[in-house]
Every structure is written in structure tokens, then in C-alpha cells.
Write an enzyme that holds these catalytic residues in place. Structure first.
Site, PDB file in Angstrom:
ATOM      1  N   GLY B  56      67.661 -14.834   5.100  1.00 39.49           N
ATOM      2  CA  GLY B  56      66.694 -13.924   5.705  1.00 39.49           C
ATOM      3  C   GLY B  56      66.284 -12.758   4.820  1.00 39.49           C
ATOM      4  O   GLY B  56      65.354 -12.031   5.152  1.00 39.49           O
ATOM      5  N   CYS B 265      48.826 -33.191  26.854  1.00 39.79           N
ATOM      6  CA  CYS B 265      47.902 -33.555  25.781  1.00 39.79           C
ATOM      7  C   CYS B 265      46.930 -34.612  26.299  1.00 39.79           C
ATOM      8  O   CYS B 265      47.345 -35.603  26.894  1.00 39.79           O
ATOM      9  CB  CYS B 265      48.673 -34.093  24.583  1.00 39.79           C
ATOM     10  SG  CYS B 265      47.624 -34.843  23.323  1.00 39.79           S
ATOM     11  N   CYS B 268      47.797 -38.049  24.153  1.00 44.52           N
ATOM     12  CA  CYS B 268      49.068 -38.770  24.232  1.00 44.52           C
ATOM     13  C   CYS B 268      49.864 -38.425  25.491  1.00 44.52           C
ATOM     14  O   CYS B 268      50.897 -39.032  25.755  1.00 44.52           O
ATOM     15  CB  CYS B 268      49.918 -38.513  22.986  1.00 44.52           C
ATOM     16  SG  CYS B 268      50.764 -36.925  23.000  1.00 44.52           S
ATOM     17  N   CYS B 290      47.641 -32.167  21.203  1.00 42.90           N
ATOM     18  CA  CYS B 290      48.767 -31.750  20.372  1.00 42.90           C
ATOM     19  C   CYS B 290      48.252 -31.119  19.083  1.00 42.90           C
ATOM     20  O   CYS B 290      47.327 -31.646  18.461  1.00 42.90           O
ATOM     21  CB  CYS B 290      49.615 -32.955  19.959  1.00 42.90           C
ATOM     22  SG  CYS B 290      50.461 -33.766  21.301  1.00 42.90           S
TER      23      CYS B 290
HETATM   24 ZN   LIG Z   1      49.271 -35.541  21.880  1.00 38.79          ZN
END
Ligand SMILES: [Zn+2]
Lengths: 192, 307
Positions: B56, B265, B268, B290
Site C-alpha cells: 500500500g 444484465c 446474460c 455487464c
Molecule cells: Zn451480462
């Protein structure tokens, strides 16, 4: 090239990339043992892993301290072009083939610039991923075991002192023959 | 869906549909492997090792001019160039997509200067360079995720002085950020930061996750893959080792909550993935899809195969 100097990398770009990836993997997964592919012919006592790591990472910008004798120093100065320093505290990379300097003699960096710390390359007799040290910390899912033959006596206590300096501290690369493993300053070490 | 793209420095046109390909005939002989010279690679490699050792913490490096303009991920490109080898398989995404001009240009650049295989499949890649997303498919141990970072300093909007922010990191004094997030809660009733949401790494350093959606933050926590961050213009490198604790800053009574659009989505059907809202026509039609194109394509293909 002087007749006393053995060769460096056969293919500088690809040899260095392969070695760097092994060191990166070792530093990211403390205690996992990596193997170095065919390394350069370094003068003894410099082993293949330690020699390859130094050729991969050292150059004119990184002062190196080493205890490996004048031949190894000359070889390294020629192939890496790095300045060789007499005091471990001035080194970016310290290579110990024998008993290493105490960790607190090496540069730990500052609170604001902890990256300006030394990396100790410690050559040991043998490394394996079984038995021995119990390692925990970043890079380790549960626990890694690392067997280190030939670590200096009292090393675990010295390492605990180093770890307490975080974010300052020394990072360690252990080399044995063509094998290497690493302990970044975040790694907790318990004797197995 | 994706950020507006400017012209491609490589003259590469966006080309979808290439799933896996190898550079034409190994690396172009006109370049050193990986484009950068060996001195530069060594300098970047040393910075990367220290970055991994201090999770970090931002390590300065001597960023080089690249054949792509700043804002094109020159920091990420330099990190990838210092890490990549002939056996790697590279994936490049821009806001989750493999087929934007930016992603295609970077992928072609590496195919040309290294000859490595490239892929759009998350699971097949050994190195994934990303701008503003973490893939939906969980990453595994053999992988390296390289983030393109525009602004590495998480405190820069709150404290413009580099000397001051450096001191705050040294003392782990992050009260400024806590105050800012608390003011958010007072004003909006919740923390109004939806991307680039600050994280604590290994309980010590405050870190910018780069402008990924806060939805992706939990994926950074104990990720099996190594995460490397490159900021070209700001000349900083930082890292999160595998399996390292990464916590989004929050308060006990206002715990961190990753948010996504409450929709499935349209392509999908996923209700788990991060969604982009896409305008479908000029009459204001919209749908959610998506942002991770490989994830979405894989799910669509699986659905078609099942039918
Ligand atoms: Zn998707």
C-alpha cells in the site's frame, strides 16, 4: 573482457526477466521456493541464484556490499556496473555468503521513505518448502513452511527486531544453489 | 458504456471478436523485449519489489516517455513491460471491456514488442492490465493484476501538499479522510463515494484503489493474485501482495456497502455483476449490461449451449 572474468547473462533481457519474475513471486509469496534457470558462470563462492539476482537487480544506481572476495566483486562490478562499498550500511544490496552483518547494520529506510532500505541477499546451504520456519503475513494464505539450512544463529530474534521497525526494515532474499526464497519485512517468522 | 476514447496513438482501430492470438512472428526486432531499455526495467523492478514488501505504500519511480500519451495507462504499461515475459498470456481491459480503442492499442503494443499471446478470457491470462475495473471472474494464484492509476495519492483532494501527505502516511494519520467520509454521512445520510473508494492495506497504509467502482473493492481483499499499480504521470508504483487484508474505510454505524444497479444484465441475466447503463436508441431507450464483456460473453455462450 579480461581472461579472469567469466561470462554474464547469455540473453540479458530474457534472463533478467525470468529471474525478476522468480524474485517477484518469491517476495509476493514469502517462503515459496523458486528455481532459477541456467544462470551466469559466477566465481565462487557466488552461487547461481545469488549471482543471477544481483545481475538482474544491481547497476550503477545501487551500491553493493559483499563478503564474497575480490574475484566475485570484480565479476559483479564488470557485469552489473555497480559500485562496491566497504560498509554494509551504505549498500542497496548486501550479499552475504558467510555470516551476514546484523540486520540493524543495514539501511532500514525512513518512516517517509521506507523503500530506501537495503535488501539482504543471504546465501545458505539449502532451502525447501517443508518443515523449519513457520511464516505468516501478507502473501501467505494460512502459513508457509520454509526449511533453511545454514541460517545464522539467532536469526529469528534479529528478524523479529527488523519486523518491529515496519514500515522501515530490511527485505531478505535467501539463495541456495539455483533456489531462492524471500522474506519481505512484513513476514512473521516462528521457529518450527 | 466506456469512457470516451481519443484517437489511438498506435493507429489501431477497435476490433472485437479476437479471443486469443499470438504476435505475428515473435517480438518486433526493432525493439528491446518489452520496449523499455534494461536500465529502466531494472529501476522499475526494484521499485516493484519494495512496493510488494511495503503493501500500500507509494514508491516513486523514474517514469519514462511511452509511445502512448498520459491518460492511456502509461504507468500500467511500464509496470507490465517490466514484468512480462515470453511465456505470459496478456489480457487488457478498459472499464471491463476488451474491445475499446485503449484496450486494443495496449494489447497490440505488447504483442508487437514482446510477441506474447493475448487473450480476452480472464481465466487464461497470466497478466491482466486494467483501467477502472476488476474482472468478475475470481482471479487465481498464477495471475498478476496491473492497474492503470491516474492519481495514486488518496489524500490529494483533501491535502494538496505532497510533503504533508507523505508525513501523514509516515504517521498513519488518516483523520482527514475519516472526517471527509463522516461529513458525507452527515450531508447525504451515507458515504457518497461510488468509485475510487479509499482502502486500508494490511491495517497500515491508506491506498487509492484507482477509479474502480466501490463495488469492486471487496475483490481486493485477500485476493489470491498479486496486485500491482502504476501511475505514469505521478511517477508512483504501489502493490498489494496476495492474501493481504484490504478494508474499505467505514464507520461502525455506517458499514461499507458495495452498490450495483438493482437490475439484471439484459444480455446474460446476471444479477451479481457490475452493470453499465447503455443508451440503445435516440428515443431515450436504455438497458443495463455487464461492464465485464468476457464475463458476459461467457455466460451468454453457456446459456446458448444449454438451449
Ligand atoms: Zn451480462
Amino acid at each position: 573482457m579480461s581472461a579472469t572474468l567469466t561470462a554474464g547473462f547469455a540473453d540479458p533481457a530474457l534472463d533478467a526477466q525470468r529471474c525478476f519474475r522468480a524474485v517477484l513471486e518469491a517476495m509476493a509469496r514469502p517462503g515459496r521456493v523458486q528455481r532459477i534457470a541456467a544462470g551466469p558462470e559466477a566465481p565462487p563462492p557466488l552461487g547461481p541464484a545469488a549471482a543471477t539476482v544481483l545481475l538482474t537487480l544491481a547497476d550503477a544506481d545501487t551500491p553493493v556490499w559483499l563478503d564474497a572476495g575480490p574475484q566475485a566483486a570484480a565479476w559483479l562490478r564488470f557485469h552489473a556496473g555497480c559500485p562496491i562499498v566497504a560498509a554494509p550500511g551504505e549498500a542497496g544490496f548486501a550479499l552475504a555468503c558467510g555470516a551476514p552483518p546484523p540486520l540493524h547494520d543495514l539501511a532500514p529506510g525512513s518512516e517517509e521513505e521506507p523503500q530506501r532500505s537495503a535488501t539482504l541477499i543471504l546465501q545458505v546451504a539449502f532451502l525447501a518448502e517443508e518443515g523449519g520456519w513457520r511464516l505468516t503475513g501478507p502473501g501467505i494464505e494460512h502459513e508457509h513452511r520454509l526449511r533453511v539450512d545454514g541460517a545464522p544463529p539467532g536469526f529469528a530474534a534479529d528478524w523479529a527486531g527488523n519486523r518491529a521497525l515496519f514500515p522501515r526494515g530490511i527485505d531478505l532474499i535467501l539463495c541456495a544453489g539455483d533456489r531462492l526464497a524471500a522474506l519481505p519485512r512484513t513476514t512473521r517468522l516462528e521457529i518450527g | 458504456m466506456s469512457a470516451t476514447q481519443t484517437r489511438s496513438a498506435e493507429g489501431a482501430a477497435a476490433a472485437g471478436g479476437e479471443h486469443r492470438s499470438r504476435g505475428p512472428a515473435g517480438p518486433d526486432a526493432g525493439y528491446n523485449f518489452g520496449y523499455l531499455d534494461e536500465n529502466t526495467k531494472r529501476m522499475i523492478r526494484r521499485a516493484l519489489l519494495k512496493a510488494v514488501a511495503i503493501p500500500g505504500h507509494q514508491v516513486p519511480f523514474g517514469s519514462r516517455e511511452m509511445p502512448l500519451p498520459y491518460g492511456w495507462g502509461t504507468g500500467g504499461i511500464q509496470v507490465t513491460a517490466a514484468v512480462i515475459g515470453p511465456d505470459d498470456t496478456l489480457k487488457v481491459i478498459d472499464q471491463g471491456a476488451d474491445d475499446t480503442t485503449n484496450a486494443v492499442s495496449i494489447r497490440r503494443f505488447f504483442a508487437r514488442v514482446t510477441g506474447v499471446e493475448t487473450t480476452e478470457r480472464t481465466a487464461e491470462a497470466t497478466i491482466i492490465q486494467t483501467r477502472h475495473r476488476i474482472p468478475e471472474t475470481p482471479l487465481h494464484e498464477g495471475q498478476v493484476l496491473v492497474y492503470q492509476v491516474p492519481m495514486p495519492e488518496p489524500l490529494f483532494r483533501l491535502e494538496p501538499s505532497v510533503t504533508e501527505t507523505r508525513r501523514m502516511h509516515a504517521l498513519a494519520d488518516y483523520s482527514l479522510m475519516h472526517v471527509k467520509l463522516y461529513e458525507d454521512i452527515v450531508r447525504h445520510g451515507h458515504i457518497a463515494t461510488s468509485y475510487n473508494y479509499p482502502v486500508m492495506v494490511n491495517g497500515r497504509y491508506l491506498m487509492s484503489p484507482s477509479p474502480i467502482p466501490a463495488f469492486d473493492n471487496p475483490k481486493m481483499h485477500r485476493m489470491p493474485a498479486l496486485q500491482l499499480f502504476g501511475a505514469g504521470r505521478e511517477k508512483r508504483i504501489y502493490a498489494v501482495p496476495p492474501w493481504t487484508e484490504v478494508r474499505s474505510l467505514d464507520f461502525e454505524d455506517h458499514p461499507f456497502e458495495p452498490v450495483r444497479a438493482d437490475a439484471a444484465c439484459a444480455l446474460c441475466g446476471s444479477r451479481e455483476s457490475y452493470l453499465d447503463e447503455v443508451v440503445t436508441d435516440d428515443r431515450g431507450g436504455r438497458m443495463f449490461v455487464c461492464s465485464d464483456t468476457d464475463y458476459c460473453h461467457t455466460r451468454q455462450a453457456r446459456r446458448e449451449a444449454a438451449e
